[in-house]
Design a protein around this motif. Structure first.
Motif, PDB file in Angstrom:
ATOM      1  N   LYS A 217      49.312  18.920  16.206  1.00  9.08           N
ATOM      2  CA  LYS A 217      49.427  20.189  16.917  1.00  9.08           C
ATOM      3  C   LYS A 217      50.906  20.616  17.003  1.00  9.08           C
ATOM      4  CE  LYS A 217      45.283  19.642  19.809  1.00  9.08           C
ATOM      5  NZ  LYS A 217      44.766  19.465  21.204  1.00  9.08           N
TER       6      LYS A 217
ATOM      7  N   GLN B 206      52.034  21.940  13.724  1.00 13.69           N
ATOM      8  CA  GLN B 206      51.565  23.304  13.474  1.00 13.69           C
ATOM      9  C   GLN B 206      52.385  24.295  14.273  1.00 13.69           C
ATOM     10  OE1 GLN B 206      47.402  23.297  14.413  1.00 13.69           O
ATOM     11  NE2 GLN B 206      46.783  22.369  12.435  1.00 13.69           N
ATOM     12  N   MET B 207      52.672  23.924  15.535  1.00 13.89           N
ATOM     13  CA  MET B 207      53.483  24.820  16.348  1.00 13.89           C
ATOM     14  C   MET B 207      54.896  24.989  15.721  1.00 13.89           C
ATOM     15  SD  MET B 207      52.454  23.460  20.154  1.00 13.89           S
ATOM     16  CE  MET B 207      53.743  24.407  20.905  1.00 13.89           C
TER      17      MET B 207
ATOM     18  N   ALA C  43      55.611  24.609  12.575  1.00 10.27           N
ATOM     19  CA  ALA C  43      55.477  25.384  11.327  1.00 10.27           C
ATOM     20  C   ALA C  43      55.379  26.861  11.625  1.00 10.27           C
ATOM     21  CB  ALA C  43      54.262  24.884  10.558  1.00 10.27           C
ATOM     22  N   GLU C  44      54.558  27.218  12.648  1.00  9.49           N
ATOM     23  CA  GLU C  44      54.477  28.622  13.007  1.00  9.49           C
ATOM     24  C   GLU C  44      55.830  29.164  13.471  1.00  9.49           C
ATOM     25  OE1 GLU C  44      51.490  28.816  15.942  1.00  9.49           O
ATOM     26  OE2 GLU C  44      49.806  28.398  14.574  1.00  9.49           O
ATOM     27  N   GLU C  45      56.495  28.355  14.301  1.00  6.03           N
ATOM     28  CA  GLU C  45      57.838  28.788  14.757  1.00  6.03           C
ATOM     29  C   GLU C  45      58.813  28.907  13.597  1.00  6.03           C
ATOM     30  OE1 GLU C  45      61.174  27.509  18.118  1.00  6.03           O
ATOM     31  OE2 GLU C  45      59.365  26.290  17.802  1.00  6.03           O
TER      32      GLU C  45
ATOM     33  N   ALA D 207      57.942  29.598  10.512  1.00  7.95           N
ATOM     34  CA  ALA D 207      57.604  30.807   9.749  1.00  7.95           C
ATOM     35  C   ALA D 207      58.156  32.044  10.429  1.00  7.95           C
ATOM     36  CB  ALA D 207      56.091  30.891   9.594  1.00  7.95           C
ATOM     37  N   LYS D 208      58.018  32.074  11.782  1.00 10.00           N
ATOM     38  CA  LYS D 208      58.582  33.209  12.504  1.00 10.00           C
ATOM     39  C   LYS D 208      60.110  33.279  12.305  1.00 10.00           C
ATOM     40  CE  LYS D 208      55.067  33.261  16.170  1.00 10.00           C
ATOM     41  NZ  LYS D 208      54.800  33.088  17.625  1.00 10.00           N
TER      42      LYS D 208
END
Length: 859
Positions: free
Chosen positions: A516, A519-520, A522-524, A526-527
């Motif tokens: 988790k 993923q967090m 990775a999202e951060e 990407a942002k």
């Protein structure tokens, strides 16, 4: 930034403190003989003295004695001295001064084949002074060097300083250009000379200012046939160094392009520099020596009778060291031009002096030898004039401009710095005469003094700035370590029992949490990537606009630079014209000075001639004055004698008249016969008697008539010439001339009517009496129709006393006793024959003199 100039100001005209000057340091190095059987003429006496003795068969004929000469130097190095010992004594102090911001000059001097190039460059495994100087510089400033292009030299012998950003842009621009050079990391030296820079001892300067950053620049030039060439100019090797065949004639390729000579200039601080010379920034000893060897391959050498690889030019390797302090934070270079220091060290390998009758040089070799000897002779002349000006206080002009070599080093002798000279000599007997001249010049050079360089001022910042901001303590963790530390720790994965149902669930739970979190992240990420892309796009658009703006500005700057280049070219042409005019004016001044010296010599010779003439005139005047004084004295005596004689004559005449008057008075008044009394001596002094008088008549008897004297020559017709000054003597015997024509001056008419000639001449005799001379002659006709007189006889009539007593200079006096015996006088005739001719009409007067000795006749 504006350029910072070298810190070598012109020497003041008057030295205020003699302690601020140092003499030129002269060292002597004796190379070993090439063969053991060669005769040696140089001997090292001590560490400071060397002795020269003439070889066998050679004698110095000065006062007819065999002489050995000794010369003293600062230090003498024998044949066993290694390069390191020579470097430590001579070159190491110059490198220390270079790092402290002071200038230096080191040159080798000597005849061909004496070891100058070996001393400067060295040999494989035994580097010379030049590689050792480079190694010491980089060993000392290696950790404190500035990045490339932080220091940037300009074209006017100055240096600019740039920020690190500007230096980075400059490096990127240079790397983008196609430069045919080996990268620094892959640089390979010539294997034959790679060992020259392999200096085992790590020699370094002890006290280096760590708060400064340093940059090293090198340049390499040669002076060939009194022209300056850049040996680092980018050009094909074959087009720079011509090859020579066995006949010593150049063999060049068809595409040979001769190198362009450079011009010497003087900057605003009166330092000489070569315009347009290539100056390379180097960061290591290997890179610097590679630059040197690249230029060394282009240097002109040739094979001569004395040296297989004889240097045909003077080479000058210049090391410039720029240094500037760090700012107060110790991160960047201080951007102030007053704090930038530029110092330089010149290493010079002079070409060897040589005699052409030994080298058998011809053609280009002969011209090269002549230019080499001329430049070395100019160096000697400059040293001699400097020495004379310093020793005797004269102000003679030093002829630096007569040679490019002396003109380049003018600021070293007239400015501040240290000058070192190494005299290399070959002890073989064939070089004895050249070595003798070299020793004399080197010993004289020691008497020249150069101003001592001053220490550069401190920047005024706190020392230790470089080490202040460096981190201290343990190392901080990296970003990756921090990232992995943010994850939850994994539980123990060891299964202790087959029925264990707690370990696997815990591990699965920990892995899910990590998944988790990943993923967090990775999202951060990407942002963040998207935001960063957006920022990059905005930045690219801003950069594009900035690039457009910068390109516009660069175009404007390029136009300005183009205009400045055009103006610079115009000024350079103007400078060349002015330099040409200066050369013409210098030559004209030289001609005028020569004319002035000639005129001064002529004036001195004429002044000496006038002085001699004046002295001769004074001697002549003194001589004439003596002669005039002597003549005047003589004439005064003669005049006194004549005046005395005339006075005596007049006294005699007065006495005669007085006697006649007395006799006449006695005859008239007294009838008785009385003999006249002779005057006494006292009366005689008061009234002188006449010279001649007839005897007094008897009282009462008539006076005896004058009885004429018959001449021995009668029957002819005579010319009786009696001058107007004739005085009648009134004696009894008088000459009688029958049928005579009496004249008082020569008359041609009278000569035509007569056969004989009679001239009456009167003068005073030695006793003071009147002496009458009758000069007789014959008259005959000449071929031209005139008359001539030939004198044949002279009769002399004198008055003498009948008693035979001679008359004195004083006239007779009447005797008071009445004795009249001395008063009676008779005439005496003296005759002599002469042969004298007189032309008719000639002036024969009473002054006629005859020098024949008269013959006396008895009375």
């Amino acid at each position: 930034m504006k350029a910072a100039r070298a810190k070598t100001p012109r020497r003041p005209k008057k030295a205020t403190n003699p302690a601020l000057k140092d003499p030129v340091g002269v060292y002597c190095r004796v190379r070993p003989l090439s063969r053991s059987d060669q005769e040696c003429c140089i001997e090292v006496v001590s560490s400071t003295t060397v002795q020269l003795h003439p070889p066998e068969g050679f004698r110095v004929f000065r006062n007819g004695e065999y002489r050995e000469m000794q010369y003293s130097f600062k230090e003498v190095f024998g044949t066993l001295v290694v390069q390191k010992e020579l470097f430590d004594v001579v070159a190491k102090p110059l490198v220390e001064d270079l790092i402290r911001g002071k200038n230096g000059l080191l040159f080798t001097y000597g005849v061909t084949g004496s070891g100058k190039t070996h001393t400067m460059t060295g040999s494989p495994g035994d580097g010379g002074l030049l590689p050792r100087c480079l190694a010491m510089i980089f060993n000392s400033i290696g950790p404190f060097q500035a990045k490339r292009f932080v220091f940037k030299l300009d074209d006017k012998n100055g240096v600019d300083v740039q920020s690190e950003v500007e230096a980075l842009l400059e490096r990127q621009r240079r790397e983008a250009l196609p430069i045919p050079k080996t990268p620094a990391g892959k640089r390979q030296l010539d294997p034959e000379f790679a060992d020259m820079i392999d200096v085992q001892d790590q020699c370094r300067v002890e006290e280096v200012d760590e708060d400064n950053v340093y940059g090293v620049f090198v340049s390499y030039i040669e002076i060939y046939n009194n022209y300056i060439y850049d040996l680092l100019e980018e050009a094909p090797l074959d087009s720079i160094k011509p090859k020579w065949n066995s006949c010593n004639t150049p063999v060049r390729n068809g595409d040979f392009v001769p190198p362009q000579s450079k011009i010497l200039r003087e900057d605003q601080n009166h330092n000489m520099y070569v315009t347009g010379c290539t100056e390379v920034e180097v960061k290591s000893t290997e890179e610097a020596f590679e630059v040197f060897w690249r230029g060394q391959k282009k240097r002109r050498i040739a094979n001569t009778q004395l040296n297989r690889e004889s240097s045909r030019s003077h080479s000058v390797f210049i090391i410039k060291l720029a240094q500037a302090p760090l700012d107060a934070d110790g991160d960047n270079v201080l951007q102030e031009k007053e704090q930038i220091t530029l110092s330089q060290l010149s290493l010079v390998d002079l070409a060897g002096s040589e005699r052409t009758n030994r080298t058998k040089a011809e053609g280009n070799r002969l011209r090269e030898a002549g230019n080499i000897n001329q430049s070395l002779m100019t160096l000697r002349t400059c040293i001699e004039v400097l020495r004379e000006n310093q020793l005797y206080g004269t102000n003679k002009m030093v002829p630096y401009r007569d040679s490019k070599l002396t003109h380049l080093f003018k600021n070293y002798f007239d400015g501040e710095g240290k000058v070192r000279m190494i005299v290399c000599v070959n002890p073989k007997a064939e070089d004895y005469e050249e070595s003798l001249q070299v020793m004399r010049f080197a010993e004289m050079t020691q008497e020249v003094e150069v101003a001592r360089p001053v220490d550069r001022p401190l920047c005024g910042l706190t020392p230790g700035r470089r080490l202040r901001n460096q981190p201290a303590g343990p190392e901080e963790p990296s970003a990756a370590e921090l990232f992995f530390q943010s994850f939850p720790p994994l539980p123990s994965c060891e299964l202790l029992d087959i029925n264990d149902d707690q370990t696997l669930p815990k591990l699965i739970e920990a892995l899910e949490q990590r998944h988790k979190m990943r993923q967090m992240l990775a999202e951060e990420f990407a942002k963040n990537v998207l935001a960063f892309k957006t920022m990059l796009q905005e930045f690219d658009s801003g950069v594009a606009s900035k690039e457009n703006y910068i390109q516009g500005k660069l175009a404007e700057k390029e136009k300005t630079i183009t205009g400045q280049k055009t103006e610079l070219e115009r000024l350079e042409k103007k400078i060349k014209t002015l330099e040409y005019k200066i050369e013409i004016l210098e030559k004209t001044a030289t001609i005028y000075e020569e004319d002035k010296r000639n005129l001064q010599q002529e004036l001195e010779s004429k002044s000496q001639k006038l002085q001699r003439q004046a002295s001769d005139k004074r001697r002549l005047e003194a001589r004439l004055q003596g002669m005039v004084a002597e003549t005047s004295l003589k004439w005064e005596k003669e005049c006194e004698r004549r005046v005395a004689a005339k006075q005596l004559e007049m006294q005699n005449k007065l006495w005669v008249k007085d006697e006649k008057l007395k006799q006449l008075k006695a005859i008239v008044t007294e009838p008785r016969v009385e003999r006249p009394e002779r005057p006494s001596r006292e009366r005689d002094r008061e009234k002188p008697l006449p010279r001649s008088v007839s005897p007094s008549p008897v009282p009462g008897a008539p006076a005896a008539p004058l009885r004429p004297r018959r001449s021995r020559s009668a029957g002819e017709r005579w010319v009786d010439h009696r001058p107007p000054s004739h005085v009648p003597t009134e004696t009894l015997l008088q000459p009688r001339v029958p049928r005579a024509i009496t004249v008082d001056s020569p008359s041609e008419r009278a000569l035509a009517r007569c056969d004989r000639y009679l001239l009456t001449h009167q003068e005073l005799a030695s006793d003071g009496e009147i002496q009458t001379k009758l000069i007789k002659g014959d008259v005959f006709k000449t071929r031209g129709g005139g008359q001539a007189v030939q004198f044949t006889d002279i009769e002399t009539l004198k008055q003498e006393s009948p008693t035979g007593r001679k008359r004195r200079s004083s006239p007779p006096r009447p005797d008071p006793a009445g004795d009249t015996a001395d008063s009676e006088w008779t005439d005496v005739e003296t005759r002599c024959s002469v042969a004298v001719e007189m032309r008719a009409g000639s002036a024969l007067g009473p002054g006629l003199q005859h020098h024949a000795q008269p013959k006396r006749r008895k009375p």
